[in-house]
Motif scaffolding. Sequence first.
Motif, mmCIF file in Angstrom:
data_model
loop_
_atom_site.group_PDB
_atom_site.id
_atom_site.type_symbol
_atom_site.label_atom_id
_atom_site.label_comp_id
_atom_site.label_asym_id
_atom_site.label_seq_id
_atom_site.Cartn_x
_atom_site.Cartn_y
_atom_site.Cartn_z
ATOM 1 N N LEU A 1 0.866 -0.765 -0.440
ATOM 2 C CA LEU A 1 -0.155 0.354 0.013
ATOM 3 C C LEU A 1 1.093 1.718 -0.228
ATOM 4 O O LEU A 1 0.572 2.178 -0.695
ATOM 5 C CB LEU A 1 -1.341 0.065 1.748
ATOM 6 N N GLY A 2 2.051 1.533 0.175
ATOM 7 C CA GLY A 2 3.066 2.136 0.644
ATOM 8 C C GLY A 2 3.227 2.811 -1.046
ATOM 9 O O GLY A 2 4.797 3.372 -0.538
ATOM 10 N N LEU A 3 3.562 1.699 -1.784
ATOM 11 C CA LEU A 3 3.690 2.181 -3.295
ATOM 12 C C LEU A 3 3.540 3.203 -3.925
ATOM 13 O O LEU A 3 2.221 3.641 -3.059
ATOM 14 C CB LEU A 3 3.880 0.522 -3.845
ATOM 15 N N SER A 4 3.896 3.726 -4.860
ATOM 16 C CA SER A 4 4.088 5.115 -5.687
ATOM 17 C C SER A 4 3.075 4.676 -6.615
ATOM 18 O O SER A 4 1.531 5.719 -6.553
ATOM 19 C CB SER A 4 4.807 5.932 -6.757
ATOM 20 N N GLN A 5 2.120 3.744 -6.712
ATOM 21 C CA GLN A 5 0.800 2.528 -6.988
ATOM 22 C C GLN A 5 0.740 1.850 -6.912
ATOM 23 O O GLN A 5 0.983 0.923 -7.497
ATOM 24 C CB GLN A 5 0.962 3.055 -9.240
#
Length: 281
Positions: free
Chosen positions: A203-207
């Motif tokens: 969930l912390g990815l840029s997308q």
Amino acid sequence: LSQGDRAVFVDCKGDKDDAKYLGDLAEQMGKRAICWPETPMDLWRGDRFTVVGIVKTILPRHPYWENLGGWVLDAITAEAGPWRSTQELLDRLHSPRSVVSDSKTLSALLQRTGSIPAHMAVYQVVAAKLAPIADLIDGGPNSWALDDEDTDLIIVSADIGADVRLAACLSGLIADLNAYRIARRAYGARPMMVAFDGIQVLLGLSQPPDMAWLAEQCRSQRIGLLYATQSLAGLGDSADRILGAGMDVLVGRLDEPDRIVQLAGTRRIAEQGWQKSSGAF
């Protein structure tokens, strides 16, 4: 696994010791287990809408790219159907004449958007994302897919925080899980549990993929979901939807449990007490 169900374990931190432990445990139980990325996945088994949806997950999150990319991908599959490898996808994007016979559609694909034609603009973005991971997602003699009923345990162990290539693979797999749920899952298929360990990394990815939407949709498909995170904050903006999706919540010690309590409610239970005296209970 002991009940005869299937399981997919996704470790977003890529702990190889955990992967080996689970694989050995499945083998001891007489179950068939595979581990990715050691064993490549076959990501292109779905229909044309599925494979287009997978690629759209790696396009930039911007209306321009969502519209342009979606239209170009639809155009190169409308007549030719789905591609079955990354190279076939890139070949179609690079040379759409081979798969598009409609003159108006072809003319629009060749029309310049900025300094290059529309199809090449999408080609450059897709090639940069998928070409480096083609060997991980294009299948092969010993590859696997979610459709494989003879596979009891799929272990996906990827440190997506350290390797952005693996993040693209995992986003594609989640998109394929949704397509499998909707269109390819056979009636009467074995129940399946999909566990995400360290979901806060995903969930912390840029997308990030829409894990809340997945939680809302899988309940009626005999696909169980398990989301494990280090803290409530790790769920980010998706926390309210995930916690409100009807999933059971198991928690350890929390500094601020009020939010969980409000959602889950409380009940009074009797607890046996113990008293220690003279070194003994």
